[in-house]
Design an enzyme around this catalytic site. Sequence first.
Site, PDB file in Angstrom:
ATOM      1  N   SER A   1       0.833  -1.208   0.000  1.00 18.40           N
ATOM      2  CA  SER A   1       0.000   0.000   0.000  1.00 18.40           C
ATOM      3  C   SER A   1       0.867   1.258   0.000  1.00 18.40           C
ATOM      4  O   SER A   1       0.387   2.329  -0.332  1.00 18.40           O
ATOM      5  CB  SER A   1      -0.860   0.063   1.262  1.00 18.40           C
ATOM      6  OG  SER A   1      -1.512  -1.133   1.495  1.00 18.40           O
TER       7      SER A   1
ATOM      8  N   HIS B   1      -2.240  -3.187  -6.210  1.00 21.67           N
ATOM      9  CA  HIS B   1      -2.730  -2.809  -4.875  1.00 21.67           C
ATOM     10  C   HIS B   1      -4.227  -3.075  -4.780  1.00 21.67           C
ATOM     11  O   HIS B   1      -5.040  -2.330  -5.329  1.00 21.67           O
ATOM     12  CB  HIS B   1      -2.400  -1.335  -4.606  1.00 21.67           C
ATOM     13  CG  HIS B   1      -2.844  -0.872  -3.258  1.00 21.67           C
ATOM     14  ND1 HIS B   1      -3.230   0.413  -2.980  1.00 21.67           N
ATOM     15  CD2 HIS B   1      -2.980  -1.555  -2.085  1.00 21.67           C
ATOM     16  CE1 HIS B   1      -3.574   0.515  -1.710  1.00 21.67           C
ATOM     17  NE2 HIS B   1      -3.438  -0.669  -1.159  1.00 21.67           N
TER      18      HIS B   1
ATOM     19  N   GLU C   1      -5.471  -0.653  -7.825  1.00 20.28           N
ATOM     20  CA  GLU C   1      -4.462   0.310  -8.270  1.00 20.28           C
ATOM     21  C   GLU C   1      -3.319  -0.485  -8.898  1.00 20.28           C
ATOM     22  O   GLU C   1      -2.756  -1.368  -8.243  1.00 20.28           O
ATOM     23  CB  GLU C   1      -3.925   1.116  -7.078  1.00 20.28           C
ATOM     24  CG  GLU C   1      -4.706   2.375  -6.787  1.00 20.28           C
ATOM     25  CD  GLU C   1      -4.092   3.193  -5.643  1.00 20.28           C
ATOM     26  OE1 GLU C   1      -4.112   4.415  -5.715  1.00 20.28           O
ATOM     27  OE2 GLU C   1      -3.601   2.603  -4.660  1.00 20.28           O
TER      28      GLU C   1
ATOM     29  N   ASN D   1      -4.019   6.250  -1.077  1.00 17.58           N
ATOM     30  CA  ASN D   1      -3.574   6.445   0.304  1.00 17.58           C
ATOM     31  C   ASN D   1      -2.793   7.742   0.487  1.00 17.58           C
ATOM     32  O   ASN D   1      -2.771   8.312   1.572  1.00 17.58           O
ATOM     33  CB  ASN D   1      -2.751   5.243   0.779  1.00 17.58           C
ATOM     34  CG  ASN D   1      -3.654   4.067   1.114  1.00 17.58           C
ATOM     35  OD1 ASN D   1      -4.853   4.244   1.347  1.00 17.58           O
ATOM     36  ND2 ASN D   1      -3.102   2.861   1.115  1.00 17.58           N
TER      37      ASN D   1
END
Length: 701
Positions: A407, A428, A440, A478
Amino acid sequence: MSSPVSYELVDDIGVVTIDNPPVNALSQAVRQGIHDAIQVARSDASKAILILCEGRTFIAGADIREFGQRPQEPYLPDLCTEIENSTKLVVAAMHGTALGGGFEVALGCHYRCALPTARVGLPEVKLGLLPGAGGTQRTPRLAGAMAALDLITSGNPVDAGRAASLGLVDHLVEGDLREGALDWCRELVAKGASRRKTSELHVETISDGVLADYRAKLAKRARGQVAPQKIIECIEAAMMLPFPDGMAAEREKFMECMQSPQSAAMRHLFFAEREATKVSDLPADTVLRNVDKVGVIGAGTMGGGIAMNFANAGMQVTLLEVSDEALSNGLQTIDHNYMGGIKRGKLTEAEALERRGRITGTTNYATLADADLVVEAVFESLDLKQDIFAELDSVCKQGAILATNTSYQDVDRIAAVTRRPKDVIGLHFFSPAHIMKLLEVVRAEKTADDVLATCMGLAKKIGKTPVVSGVCYGFIGNRMLGHYGREAQLCVIEGAAPEAVDTAMEQWGMAMGPLAVFDLAGLDVGYKARQGLPEDKRGDPRAFRVADALVEMGRCGQKTGAGFYRYDPETRQRSSDPDVQQLIASAADDLDIERREIDSSEIVDRLIFALANEGMNILAEGIAQRPGDIDVVYVYGYGFPAFRGGPMHYADAVGLDDVLQRVQEFQQRFGSENWTPAPLLEQLVADKMTLSEWAKSRRSK
Ligand code: CAA
């Protein structure tokens, strides 16, 4: 230009064939073509008219690209009425997906047949709309008001068998659709079947009480959305009013929805989701690598979910763990998830067994020697991930794709420990990985074009919506979340109770408030991530002061029964906790923060504009390809409301100059460390350009 609709007489059946790839959308030319064909059929020797489509599907709806432009004749509702009023019997023959306006054309026909594999539905609600060509008036006349409500407010298609049981399809055709449908038309003609007008059928109604319950349930399920409530009003009109009045009510509400910002947002997302799958600089002729066998490293929640994805899509999966015990725990969780699927009616037992049968466990890296793709999903430690990739480099066959589900970690540094950095990529997944749609796809500096193209294709195969991200701390989602979470926690320490922050965001439309999300994900996750960073990279210490204290008290969130909230062990219901209030007050004291009332509009603006401002930086750096990609990340990965279109679309809808003003105000009040207007935001405001105009200008370069 030749018409996408042709008409021919086959014996005494007039066959109208629509050929408008890719999905036979009802463009003006298609509507005109159907109208013309019906006119010709009026005076020729045909005894019945059959409407069907070439290509992969029956008409999959109105042409969404025409929405927002001035409507052109013939209008779809008129066309459906014209079909219904035809003096010749009209039959629709459906395959693929008969959706929206396409299904409304079929509902205008006197009879409908379909291949058993066909799916029919009215998905307009997913575009912030309602069926605008009689769908809300004809569906209840065929299937009853209750079934119509379910079909139209969910927007989910049903298969032909189910549609037949609801009365929406009259006949299933086995084998060749055209031949089967022609035979059925001849049969109908031979037995003198009447021209059954749907508009003249009686509606099977439901009581006011049932309708009121439905309204209340939907207000919860589709919180904040306008179209679902208007659909209920239309169905109510179908029950109460004569057909023409019901049609007029539907039209009025359809136009209201069409002009609403909610529909503009959802239409934006429809195209953004599809555009996100395209990588602008990948050569069209890139040859994909073959992926049949997949290895997954780590059988924790993430690894197990990832393994299920590939197994569900028909691939053989080898799941690797370090010990027999960890492996057996991981496999048990997978069994449990499949059992849950059976219990919820999502899977048959046979399907679950077949899928589960594709997953085998191992503790030996050598077993991964013939994998075409390996996805590493162990905990967030760069050292550990580098060790694993060095090992993979030595055991995996040449040409295997080596992916990390990290992540946050730097994919370039992970790739650098192998002798084949071009084969390394980030994939991801979002938790729970077998359910969440977002993927992702992290393109590292040396990732080969064919590795990226293969992973984008693979995402579609496993039912994910992929978005490409460049390498940076936290990638698209994130990295932005860091700013959103910072503001949420700063609001708390500055004076807003956790429930005030969460309620403000939930009322605005987020699926779950930020602090409740932190509790769900585990406060220890962020804690550990921060510990792994040098102090100057951890961000504003005031922001995570409370979260860190909670973790140090053993309150890691839902899994420990308490975090920002206290959780009922049975129901998991959250409740506020006076201990947390006290903790926050004393942390604010220590930090010399004078607490104050913060209203919900400040909370929403701080959190959402923090996202949008950082999104601008991400675009300027080329980490995301386009604003729409960021919107897709937030809607599919972070519970952002689809009816607001994603943070970037929302910023455009609010007006970039207003967003900039608010960011500048926050900069003055809270300091430049957290609030510096993104240079791209400033530039677009100076150029009087919207983000969508900016994206369009780059597309045409
Ligand atoms: N209008 C215009 N373009 C459409 C379209 C539509 N209704 N449906 C799909 N397309 C385009 C897509 O944008 C995509 O274009 P690109 O290749 O340029 O990206 C292409 O067709 C293929 O679409 P998908 O990638 O989605 O293909 P798929 O095979 O995965 O799915 C599908 C096919 C199930 C039909 C899916 O495209 C879909 O769900 N389409 C939308 C259906 C819909 O919402 N219809 C209702 C429209 S609203 C309406 O009809 C209102 C009314 O009553 C008047």
